[in-house]
Design a protein around this motif. Structure first.
Motif, PDB file in Angstrom:
ATOM      1  N   GLU A   1       0.858  -6.600   2.576  1.00 21.62           N
ATOM      2  CA  GLU A   1      -0.227  -7.576   2.417  1.00 21.62           C
ATOM      3  C   GLU A   1      -0.903  -7.402   1.055  1.00 21.62           C
ATOM      4  OE1 GLU A   1      -4.434  -9.068   4.410  1.00 21.62           O
ATOM      5  OE2 GLU A   1      -3.379  -7.341   5.279  1.00 21.62           O
ATOM      6  N   ALA A   2      -1.106  -6.152   0.652  1.00 20.25           N
ATOM      7  CA  ALA A   2      -1.744  -5.895  -0.640  1.00 20.25           C
ATOM      8  C   ALA A   2      -0.882  -6.421  -1.787  1.00 20.25           C
ATOM      9  CB  ALA A   2      -1.991  -4.402  -0.809  1.00 20.25           C
ATOM     10  N   GLN A   3       0.439  -6.313  -1.659  1.00 16.02           N
ATOM     11  CA  GLN A   3       1.332  -6.840  -2.694  1.00 16.02           C
ATOM     12  C   GLN A   3       1.212  -8.357  -2.811  1.00 16.02           C
ATOM     13  OE1 GLN A   3       5.239  -5.440  -1.631  1.00 16.02           O
ATOM     14  NE2 GLN A   3       4.693  -3.294  -1.909  1.00 16.02           N
TER      15      GLN A   3
ATOM     16  N   ALA B   1      -6.562  -7.055  -3.612  1.00 17.85           N
ATOM     17  CA  ALA B   1      -5.642  -6.023  -3.132  1.00 17.85           C
ATOM     18  C   ALA B   1      -6.346  -4.677  -3.024  1.00 17.85           C
ATOM     19  CB  ALA B   1      -4.448  -5.916  -4.079  1.00 17.85           C
ATOM     20  N   ILE B   2      -7.156  -4.353  -4.020  1.00 20.05           N
ATOM     21  CA  ILE B   2      -7.912  -3.094  -3.993  1.00 20.05           C
ATOM     22  C   ILE B   2      -8.843  -3.060  -2.786  1.00 20.05           C
ATOM     23  CG2 ILE B   2      -9.785  -1.857  -5.166  1.00 20.05           C
ATOM     24  CD1 ILE B   2      -8.419  -2.553  -7.814  1.00 20.05           C
TER      25      ILE B   2
ATOM     26  N   ARG C   1      -3.570   5.508  -0.068  1.00 16.60           N
ATOM     27  CA  ARG C   1      -4.468   6.091  -1.070  1.00 16.60           C
ATOM     28  C   ARG C   1      -3.787   6.160  -2.438  1.00 16.60           C
ATOM     29  NH1 ARG C   1      -9.225   8.146  -0.364  1.00 16.60           N
ATOM     30  NH2 ARG C   1      -8.929   8.478   1.875  1.00 16.60           N
ATOM     31  N   MET C   2      -2.484   6.474  -2.438  1.00 16.22           N
ATOM     32  CA  MET C   2      -1.749   6.530  -3.694  1.00 16.22           C
ATOM     33  C   MET C   2      -1.751   5.164  -4.380  1.00 16.22           C
ATOM     34  SD  MET C   2       0.207   8.505  -5.670  1.00 16.22           S
ATOM     35  CE  MET C   2       0.980   9.772  -4.675  1.00 16.22           C
ATOM     36  N   ASN C   3      -1.453   4.130  -3.630  1.00 14.42           N
ATOM     37  CA  ASN C   3      -1.415   2.787  -4.207  1.00 14.42           C
ATOM     38  C   ASN C   3      -2.816   2.299  -4.583  1.00 14.42           C
ATOM     39  OD1 ASN C   3       1.432   1.264  -4.019  1.00 14.42           O
ATOM     40  ND2 ASN C   3       1.300   2.772  -2.382  1.00 14.42           N
ATOM     41  N   TYR C   4      -3.801   2.709  -3.813  1.00 15.01           N
ATOM     42  CA  TYR C   4      -5.190   2.367  -4.122  1.00 15.01           C
ATOM     43  C   TYR C   4      -5.589   2.971  -5.464  1.00 15.01           C
ATOM     44  CZ  TYR C   4     -10.318   2.314  -3.545  1.00 15.01           C
ATOM     45  OH  TYR C   4     -11.662   2.122  -3.714  1.00 15.01           O
TER      46      TYR C   4
END
Length: 273
Positions: free
Chosen positions: A131-133, A143-144, A161-164
């Motif tokens: 969903e964020a992508q 997305a954040i 958390r890594m992608n955040y």
């Protein structure tokens, strides 16, 4: 031998000879998908998903990857929707439909399906990341915010958390990103992916000491790209005019695609001296 017609004909004979063979059905369905014969593939895929001992969750994820190569994306979406109708309680089915929908440029369906997957399994990181992508294509901030909401509820979600943290870096919110990476380091002190990400963030923020410390840790651990780490360490030493250290790091780069760039950097450092 890439003789697809013969392969497909042989698979049909195999399946007709042994219709109870799950492997025969799987091979035939895969070849039919590859040939773009989605309507013919449908009954075999449906049988595979319903077969005793089948793992429909994994099958749906595999199907999503297979459909990525199908030319008719709209037909691929329709196929996935038909298959998913029998497995409405399976979050993987909804995620697979969402992925097919994005390929078919049906963002509305993608959002609807990925949120159904999350409703069935709220802690599932793969659905939240997908969903964020989708959101990131229009707004990195949206997305954040989506990733942040998930972390409020599930603070131990490592991949989220890594992608955040990476998204924060993209927005140049370095202080917030650093705090997230520090949390990851505290929770996963030997995770090489986390250590590498922290090192790169420190480089971007010009915190060379932090970057060097974490890069050196990677050389002590079982990290896959030690040549890349040595290149970064050489560049840090070069930036600080520690030319002997830079030469040593570049010289340590072993055979591979980094070897020639390392030799060029070595020569450039000699020229500086």
């Amino acid at each position: 031998a890439r003789m697809n017609n013969i392969a497909l004909e042989s698979a049909r004979i195999w399946y007709e000879t042994d219709p109870r063979s799950a492997r025969a059905a799987q091979v035939l369905a895969g070849l039919l998908l590859g040939a773009g014969q989605l309507e013919d593939a449908y009954p075999h895929l449906r049988s595979m998903l319903a077969a005793p001992g089948a793992n429909p969750a994994e099958t749906f994820l595999q199907l999503a990857r297979s459909l990525a190569n199908v030319r008719d994306k709209a037909a691929g979406l329709q196929l996935m929707q038909r298959l998913g109708a029998d497995h409405a309680a399976l979050p993987q089915a909804h995620l697979a439909i969402a992925q097919a929908a994005i390929a078919a440029e049906r963002e509305d369906i993608a959002f609807e399906e990925v949120r159904k997957a999350q409703a069935l399994r709220p802690d599932w990181e793969a659905a939240v990341l997908f969903e964020a992508q989708i959101l990131q294509k229009k707004s990195n901030l949206d997305a954040i915010n989506r990733l942040a909401r998930h972390l409020e509820r599930y603070p131990n979600s490592r991949d989220i958390r890594m992608n955040y943290a990476r998204a924060l870096v993209t927005e140049q919110r370095f202080a917030e990103a650093r705090a997230e990476f520090q949390k990851l380091l505290a929770d996963y002190p030997t995770n090489t992916e986390v250590i590498y990400a922290v090192a790169l963030l420190a480089l971007q923020s010009n915190e060379l000491a932090v970057a060097e410390t974490n890069l050196r840790r990677l050389l002590e651990l079982d990290y896959r790209d030690k040549n890349g780490v040595r290149m970064y360490l050489g560049q840090i030493a070069e930036e600080q005019s520690k030319f002997s250290d830079a030469l040593r790091r570049y010289d340590e780069v072993e055979a591979g695609e980094q070897r020639l760039p390392a030799q060029i950097r070595y020569a450039q450092v000699l020229a500086k001296q």
